[in-house]
Scaffold this active site. Structure first.
Site, PDB file in Angstrom:
ATOM      1  N   LYS A  36       1.584  -1.602  -0.248  1.00 31.66           N
ATOM      2  CA  LYS A  36       0.438  -0.126  -0.098  1.00 31.66           C
ATOM      3  C   LYS A  36       0.740   1.479   0.096  1.00 31.66           C
ATOM      4  O   LYS A  36       1.498   1.555   0.892  1.00 31.66           O
ATOM      5  CB  LYS A  36      -0.744   0.034   1.203  1.00 31.66           C
ATOM      6  CG  LYS A  36      -2.039   0.896   1.609  1.00 31.66           C
ATOM      7  CD  LYS A  36      -2.825   0.552   2.617  1.00 31.66           C
ATOM      8  CE  LYS A  36      -4.069   2.073   2.127  1.00 31.66           C
ATOM      9  NZ  LYS A  36      -5.196   1.463   4.187  1.00 31.66           N
TER      10      LYS A  36
ATOM     11  N   SER B  71      -9.567   1.546   2.423  1.00 32.33           N
ATOM     12  CA  SER B  71      -9.160   2.003   1.140  1.00 32.33           C
ATOM     13  C   SER B  71      -8.132   1.956   0.731  1.00 32.33           C
ATOM     14  O   SER B  71      -7.439   2.408   0.152  1.00 32.33           O
ATOM     15  CB  SER B  71      -8.367   3.335   1.999  1.00 32.33           C
ATOM     16  OG  SER B  71      -7.739   2.658   3.480  1.00 32.33           O
TER      17      SER B  71
ATOM     18  N   SER C 211     -10.053  -0.551   6.678  1.00 34.42           N
ATOM     19  CA  SER C 211      -9.356  -0.326   5.303  1.00 34.42           C
ATOM     20  C   SER C 211      -8.557  -2.015   4.672  1.00 34.42           C
ATOM     21  O   SER C 211      -8.636  -1.997   3.224  1.00 34.42           O
ATOM     22  CB  SER C 211      -8.375   0.813   5.247  1.00 34.42           C
ATOM     23  OG  SER C 211      -8.836   1.897   5.675  1.00 34.42           O
TER      24      SER C 211
HETATM   25  N1  GLN Z   1     -13.263   3.568   5.612  1.00 34.05           N
HETATM   26  C1  GLN Z   1     -13.018   4.329   7.513  1.00 34.05           C
HETATM   27  C2  GLN Z   1     -12.073   5.971   7.376  1.00 34.05           C
HETATM   28  O1  GLN Z   1     -13.181   6.178   5.610  1.00 34.05           O
HETATM   29  C3  GLN Z   1     -11.324   3.305   7.362  1.00 34.05           C
HETATM   30  C4  GLN Z   1      -9.976   3.675   6.581  1.00 34.05           C
HETATM   31  C5  GLN Z   1      -9.179   2.896   7.284  1.00 34.05           C
HETATM   32  O2  GLN Z   1      -9.056   1.942   7.922  1.00 34.05           O
HETATM   33  N2  GLN Z   1      -8.016   3.755   6.513  1.00 34.05           N
HETATM   34  O3  GLN Z   1     -11.569   6.539   8.075  1.00 34.05           O
END
Ligand code: GLN
Length: 489
Positions: free
Chosen positions: A86, A161, A185
């Site tokens: 990532k 994400s 994410s």
């Molecule tokens: N979807 C969640 C957010 O927007 C989680 C994001 C994540 O785990 N980095 O914060």
């Protein structure tokens, strides 16, 4: 879409098989890599899993792995295995952007600890994957460099994400990938792309070199095509790191050696609050089927209430933005990436941040700054921390009676691209089932468990108490075997 070829991975060799074949000299790391690169060549144009493909660097690494084997040395547990990273993980001398304009062109002076450990185990890093800007999102549509598409259906999001990492594994671009999970994410994109994704206990995997979003919530974890591969990757990258002050001084639970232990006699709780409102009926049905399959394998399965989890979303969307507003203060046009010149320092900082951050990141910074501001601190941030304690307490009570808990990973299968971008709240609702584990610091993982009414993958989530990775992986292994059996029949 023809996804059957790669996902869930019935055809490709696993990371474990690949490493074994490379270490014994039966397979060359260069050949393994060329298979990945050919697939990337064929489909990356339509999927956009990567911000950067490191073809030449990867070829060089693969050659070194093969040379080591030829010379009688052992390159390690991930010898020749293609891994995607990532793009919020620091890679020395290699652009690391967090899919944000503000970091475009920035090359970290060091490798993240996980990257070092992967390299030391003989892994071949194939590229940096796309994400929602600074990991804020659930669809990978918040990337400054354009969205990633779901390899199962290009009109759908891959989740987020870490959507690029999930898509890379689902498309067979890499055998393994790393993501980060602040509120889901890793697990949510894993569910939407039909792969395994796991968030470790907070502190089990070093965060050194992971660009911070919500420091008290962030954990790095694996994506893979099998539970056993996720176990191997966790064991390679986990364990104490003196460079991360929140790193646990403990051994990584020995997940690999317990994968075949089964669930006979294990107590499994199906979380009632995650089976009703907001969960699509087909996803709930698959989760019930998972519970039944565990019962058939000898587990004692019951519904359990974990009342405070319903406040998880509200607490998270204060705690995470609060931490983010502080963490992102460092992007000031002086130390990293882009700068927009202006007459005074103040104007330069303002112009840089205005041009460099996308809408969602700005929304979070404003939310977080507000929640932390003098007059509102107790009412918002302070209250959210109390809710966090409540959630942990309710989990503790549940784990007094159950070894692991079960829920859907995501409320629905992969949704249409563009369908939730206009309404941030509907996007946040995707994190319903994943956020509580981050607030509690507990491990949780998503296992592919068949398909929804639309034919797209469904993920079931297994949750465990802190350092409960062994029962969690045992449960996941049983579910995986059942799902594969079902797919064959
Ligand atoms: N979807 C969640 C957010 O927007 C989680 C994001 C994540 O785990 N980095 O914060």
């Amino acid at each position: 879409m023809s996804d059957e070829q790669h996902s869930p991975n019935a055809v490709d060799p696993s990371a474990i098989e690949t490493a074994a074949a490379v270490r014994s000299g039966d397979l060359s790391a260069v050949e393994v890599l060329e298979t990945s690169l050919t697939r990337i060549e064929e489909r990356e144009g339509e999927i956009h899993a990567f911000n950067l493909v490191l073809a030449e660097e990867a070829r060089e690494t693969a050659r070194r792995v093969d040379d080591a084997v030829a010379g009688g040395a052992d390159p390690g547990a991930l010898a020749g295995v293609p891994v995607a990273l990532k793009d919020n993980l620091c890679t020395k001398g290699v652009e690391t952007t967090c899919s944000s304009r503000i970091l475009e062109g920035w090359k970290p002076p060091y490798d993240a600890t996980v990257v070092q450990r992967l390299a030391a185990a003989g892994a071949v890093m194939v590229g940096k994957t796309n994400l929602d800007e600074f990991a804020m999102g659930s669809s990978t549509e918040n990337s400054a460099f354009g969205p990633t598409h779901n390899p199962h259906d290009l009109s759908k999001v891959p989740g987020g994400s870490s959507g690029g990492s999930a898509a890379a594994v689902a498309a067979g671009f890499a055998t393994l990938a790393l993501g980060s999970d602040t509120g889901g994410s890793i697990r949510q994109p894993a569910a939407l792309c039909g792969v395994v994704g796991m968030k470790p206990t907070y502190g089990l995997v070093s965060r050194l070199g992971l660009i911070a979003f919500g420091s008290s919530l962030d954990q790095i974890g694996p994506f893979s095509n099998s539970v056993a591969d996720a176990a191997l990757l966790l064991e390679v990258m986990g364990g104490h790191d003196p460079g991360d002050s929140t790193s646990l001084d403990t051994e990584v639970p020995a997940v690999s050696t317990h994968l075949d232990d089964g669930v006979s006699g294990m107590r499994v709780g199906l979380i009632s609050e995650m089976m009703g409102e907001g969960i699509a009926p087909d996803v709930a049905a698959r989760t019930r089927a998972a519970a039944e399959c565990l019962a058939a394998a000898g587990a004692i399965v019951e519904e359990v209430s974990v009342p405070a989890v319903v406040y998880g979303l509200s607490a998270y969307y204060l705690v995470a933005p609060a931490e983010a507003s502080s963490n992102l203060a460092r992007y000031d046009g002086v130390r990293y990436g882009m700068r927009v010149e202006a007459p005074t320092v103040g104007e330069m900082i303002e112009a840089t941040r205005t041009a460099g951050f996308g809408d969602e990141v700005k929304r979070r910074i404003m939310l977080g700054t507000y929640a932390l501001s003098a007059g509102y601190y107790d009412a918002f941030y302070g209250k959210a921390l109390k809710v966090r304690t409540l959630i942990r307490g309710d989990f503790d009570a549940a784990y007094g009676n159950f070894d692991v808990l079960l829920s859907p990973t995501s409320p629905s299968t992969a949704f249409d691209m563009g369908s939730k971008t206009a309404d941030p709240l509907s996007m946040y609702l995707n994190d319903l089932c994943t956020i509580p584990s981050n607030l509690a610091g507990h491990p949780a993982m998503s296992v592919p468990f068949g398909r929804g009414g639309d034919g797209l993958p469904v993920g079931v989530q297994v949750l465990a108490p802190a350092l409960g990775e062994v029962p969690m992986f045992r449960t996941a292994a049983v579910l995986e075997a059942a799902a594969r059996e079902e797919a064959r029949s």
